[in-house]
Design an enzyme around this catalytic site. Sequence first.
Site, PDB file in Angstrom:
ATOM      1  N   HIS A 266       0.840  -1.194   0.000  1.00  8.87           N
ATOM      2  CA  HIS A 266       0.000   0.000   0.000  1.00  8.87           C
ATOM      3  C   HIS A 266       0.883   1.255   0.000  1.00  8.87           C
ATOM      4  O   HIS A 266       1.796   1.363   0.803  1.00  8.87           O
ATOM      5  CB  HIS A 266      -0.904  -0.008   1.226  1.00  8.87           C
ATOM      6  CG  HIS A 266      -2.037   0.957   1.127  1.00  8.87           C
ATOM      7  ND1 HIS A 266      -1.850   2.310   1.212  1.00  8.87           N
ATOM      8  CD2 HIS A 266      -3.366   0.773   0.935  1.00  8.87           C
ATOM      9  CE1 HIS A 266      -3.023   2.911   1.084  1.00  8.87           C
ATOM     10  NE2 HIS A 266      -3.964   2.001   0.922  1.00  8.87           N
ATOM     11  N   ARG A 330      -2.500   1.325  -6.696  1.00 12.04           N
ATOM     12  CA  ARG A 330      -1.589   1.155  -5.568  1.00 12.04           C
ATOM     13  C   ARG A 330      -0.210   0.669  -5.969  1.00 12.04           C
ATOM     14  O   ARG A 330       0.806   1.160  -5.468  1.00 12.04           O
ATOM     15  CB  ARG A 330      -2.203   0.167  -4.582  1.00 12.04           C
ATOM     16  CG  ARG A 330      -3.411   0.768  -3.930  1.00 12.04           C
ATOM     17  CD  ARG A 330      -4.090  -0.180  -3.001  1.00 12.04           C
ATOM     18  NE  ARG A 330      -5.121   0.558  -2.276  1.00 12.04           N
ATOM     19  CZ  ARG A 330      -5.956   0.017  -1.420  1.00 12.04           C
ATOM     20  NH1 ARG A 330      -5.902  -1.271  -1.177  1.00 12.04           N
ATOM     21  NH2 ARG A 330      -6.849   0.757  -0.801  1.00 12.04           N
ATOM     22  N   HIS A 401       0.212  -4.871   2.737  1.00 11.73           N
ATOM     23  CA  HIS A 401      -1.114  -4.459   3.166  1.00 11.73           C
ATOM     24  C   HIS A 401      -2.176  -5.516   2.893  1.00 11.73           C
ATOM     25  O   HIS A 401      -3.068  -5.745   3.698  1.00 11.73           O
ATOM     26  CB  HIS A 401      -1.454  -3.175   2.408  1.00 11.73           C
ATOM     27  CG  HIS A 401      -2.855  -2.745   2.503  1.00 11.73           C
ATOM     28  ND1 HIS A 401      -3.438  -2.443   3.702  1.00 11.73           N
ATOM     29  CD2 HIS A 401      -3.823  -2.568   1.570  1.00 11.73           C
ATOM     30  CE1 HIS A 401      -4.691  -2.092   3.488  1.00 11.73           C
ATOM     31  NE2 HIS A 401      -4.952  -2.179   2.219  1.00 11.73           N
ATOM     32  N   LEU A 441     -13.455  -4.886   0.753  1.00  9.49           N
ATOM     33  CA  LEU A 441     -14.698  -4.955   1.521  1.00  9.49           C
ATOM     34  C   LEU A 441     -15.806  -5.497   0.637  1.00  9.49           C
ATOM     35  O   LEU A 441     -16.617  -6.321   1.037  1.00  9.49           O
ATOM     36  CB  LEU A 441     -15.062  -3.568   2.052  1.00  9.49           C
ATOM     37  CG  LEU A 441     -14.011  -2.908   2.963  1.00  9.49           C
ATOM     38  CD1 LEU A 441     -14.481  -1.530   3.411  1.00  9.49           C
ATOM     39  CD2 LEU A 441     -13.735  -3.770   4.178  1.00  9.49           C
TER      40      LEU A 441
END
Lengths: 637, 248
Positions: A266, A330, A401, A441
Site C-alpha cells: 500500500h 496502488r 497491506h 470490503l
Amino acid sequence: MNLDSKIPSGPLAEKWTKHKFDMKLVNPANKRKYTIIVVGTGLAGASAAATLAELGYKVLAFTYHDSPRRAHSIAAQGGINAAKNYQNDGDSVYRLFYDTVKGGDFRSREANVHRLAEVSANIIDQCVAQGVPFAREYGGYLSNRSFGGAQVSRTFYARGQTGQQLLLGTYAQLSKMTSNGGVTLFNRKEMLDLVLVNGHARGIVTRDLITGKVESFAGDAVLLCTGGYSNVFYLSTNAKACNVTAAYRAYKHGAGFANPCYTQIHPTCIPVSGDHQSKLTLMSESLRNDGRIWAPKKAGDQRSPDQIPENERDYYLERKYPSFGNLSPRDIASRSAKEACDSGHGVGPGGRGVYLDFADAIKRLGQKVIEERYGNLFEMYERITGENPYRVPMRIYPAPHYTMGGLWVDYNLMSNVPGLHVLGEANFSDHGANRLGASALMQGLADGYFVIPYTLGHYLATSGQGKVSADAPEFKQAEQEASERINKLMNIRGKRTPTSFHRELGLLMWHKCGMARNEKGLQEALDKIPAIREEFWKNLFIPGSGSEFNQSLELAGRVADFLEFAEVLCTDALHRNESCGGHFREEYQTADGEAKRNDADFTYAAVWEYAGEGKRPVLNKEPLQFDNVSLSVRSYK
Amino acid sequence: MKLTLDIWRQKSANAEGKMVSYEVDDISPDMSFLEMLDVLNERLLEKGEDSVAFDHDCREGICGMCSLMINGMPHGPERATTTCQLHMRKFHDGQRITIEPWRASSFPVVKDLAVDRSAFDRIVQKGGFISANTGNAPDANAIPIPKKDADIAMDAAACIGCGACVAVCKNSSAMLFVAAKASHFGHLPQGQPERYERVIKMVEQADAEGFGSCSNTYDCEAACPKEISVRHIARLNRDYLRASLFGE
C-alpha cells in the site's frame, strides 16, 4: 490436481443468473440437518455465517479473538465500491468489472469479477438496511468518493471507518443469529488443522486459547474466511494476530495455493520510526483525493518541506501519470515512491518517505472541509508521529497491506478439496495481480452475503457424503497430531523468542521478495529460509505450558507456518518471469520502469501443490481466458 | 528513557494476583505504549521468564482489543486515544507507571492484563441489531436519511467496544456502551421497528451481566477513546422510560 474452474457457459453478463438456476437447492426443512463450520468472523466469515443461519443451516463460527467484532476487516478505512452509478458519471456493472480486471493486470477470472460487480449494488442495499451509517449528502442521499484506478465516483464510505461500520453490520447480523440459536459462536478458539474424511473437508481441530484444550468439530462443509498473509513480512498494516495458519494447513492437506507472489504494497503508510516498530499504520488511500504526493527534485535535499519552493518539488505521480495523477493504482504509486527514495529523493529518517501534502487542498477548500473529510486520519497521524499534518505535509512510505494470492477456488468458491470453501482475502479469485482500493470490503461481503449462500447448497445437495462425528478416527488422529506439535514447540526450550524469528523472516522477505524482486534475491531468500526454520526448531523459547493462556505459544505456531509458507511465496515469485500488478520483477520492466507482462507465457493462475516435507511444491496451472476484455498494457498515463 | 513499571500479574482467572515492579531502559519516545511492553516482554523471555499477557491486535485504535489502566486511567492519560495509539513521548524519563487490567467484575481477568469482555457480545446478541435478513433490502437510496441524523448515528456507531467506559465507572456501568448501540440504530429509519424492544432487552442483559447503574458522573465520556457523548445515555433513558411506561 483438478483445477476445473466450473465457469458457467453463456455470455458473461448472464453466467451468474444462469448458474443460480442450474444449481441444486437444499429444501428448507433439510437445511437444518447440515452443520457448516465457518472459520474467521471478519466481513466474509460473519456475513456467510449469518446468512447461512438465516437460511436454516446450523452454523458453528470460530474466531481466535475475544469477540467477532475484532476481526481485521475493521481497520479498512476508505470505503467500499459498488456499481450504483448514483453520481450519474458513467458507472455501470461492466465498468466496475472492466476496472477490476484491468486493475488486476489481467490476471483474474473474468466470470468471477463480473459476478462481483453484479452483486456489488446489493451489498450497499443490504448494509443500509442493517443500519450501516454511510456518509450522506444534505438531501439525505448517499455520498460517494473516488478511489485509485477508477475515473468514476463509486466508493461508499462511513468517514474513515468504513471497514469498522461494515464489520459491525455483519457482527450485528451474526449476533442476531447467535441469539436465536442459528449460529453457535466460539470465541478465542484458534483453528490448528483441517480434517478430511473420505477426501472431503469435514471439520477442524482447534485450540482453546484460554484453557489450551485441543478439540475438534465436525460438520458437512468447512468455510475458511481467515484473511491474508501480509504478516509474512512481519511489518505490515495487518493486525498482529493475522496469520496464514488456517490456509497453510489446508494447503498441506492438498488444497492448491494460488498466486502467493501477488502481494499488495500500500503506497500511503506511516514510515518506520525505528527497530522497535511492531506494525505499520496505513493512511487511507482516500487521502489521495485531495493530497498531492511529492519529493524534492534535488537528491539528498535536507531542507524542511516549507523551505522547498514549488519549482523544486517533483509531483512525480502527476508528472508520470497525468490522467490518473495522485489516484494512480496502488502498485504503481508504491513503486514510484520506492523509485524516488532509491534515487536519493526520499525524506525523513533514513530517507524512506515522500510527502503527502494538503496545503493546496486546504487553500482551495478551507481547513474545515479537510477536517470533515479526513479529520480522524489527521488525528491518527499526529498521535503516531507527533507532527500536525494541517501544517506540515505527511510523510508516507509503502507497506505490505493485502494479499491477492490465496487458496485456489472454483467459481463456487470451493477449493480443489471437496467441501472446503474459501472466502474473502483468503481466496485468490477476484483481484488478479493487484487489488483496487475499496474492493476488499466489496469482495468479502459479496462472497459471504451473495455467493456462498447459493453455491454451498449445491455442494451439499450433490456431495453424497454421510454424517460424521468428531469421534471418528480421522478427528482423533488430527487432534493428536496438533497436540504433538504443541508439545514439540514447548519442548524446544531454546533461547530465542518467537518474535525474533518472525522479525528475521520478515526482514528477509521484505528485502528479497517485497516491492521489487529479482532472481538472485529470490534464490538467496530460498537458501536462507530453511536455515531460519532450522534454527527456529532448535532454539525457540516459549515460557509456561500448552494448557494455559500462552501468547508466545500462539505466536510460535503461526511463525512456524510462515517459515514454511515463505518458501512457497518465493518459489512462486521466482517462477513468474514477468512483472504484473503487485509482483514486480526487476528483470522484466519497460525502458521507463513500468511493469512488463508476459502474456504469451504467464496468462495463468499458478496453483502450488504440497509435495511433502522438504520438497519443492509442484506447479499446476489454471489458464486464464479473456473473452470480453482484450489484454493491453495497463496504462494510467 | 528509563521507566519503572508496576504491573498486575495474575497467572489465571482463579489465581491470586499481585503487583510486580520492572525497570525498563532504552525506551524510545517514538514507541507506542504497547511497543514499550513488547520490549519488556522480549527481555523477560530472553531471561527465561513468562511475558506479561495483554490483549491487542490492530494497533491502530479501531479493533477495541487493547485495554489497560495506565496510572489509573483507561487507555492512559491522553484524551481520545487508545493504548495502542498512546506514545511514550507523552511520558517522561524516570517516570513510574502503574499498569492494571480493566477493573470490573463483569470483565474477569483471563491472565495478567487480559480480560474477558464477552459480556458485551451477549448484550449485543440480545438486541444490538436490525433484523434485516440478507435479500430483504430495498434500494439503498429508497429511504433518504437527513445528514444530521446519519451523522449522529455515525457518532454513536464509532464505539469500538473496548470497555473503557465500564473500567472507569465507579459503578462498572455499561450504560455508555449500551446507549451508543441503541442510539446508532435509534437515529435511523431502519432501526425504528425494533427501537423500544431493543432498548429494554439490552438494558436487561447489561443488568444480568452484573454491570452497575448509571449515576451520571460522565467519567465514561471522558475515558472513551472515541469520545462517545453521554447524550446518547439521555436518549437511551428516554427510550427506556417510554418503553417501560407505555409497553412499546
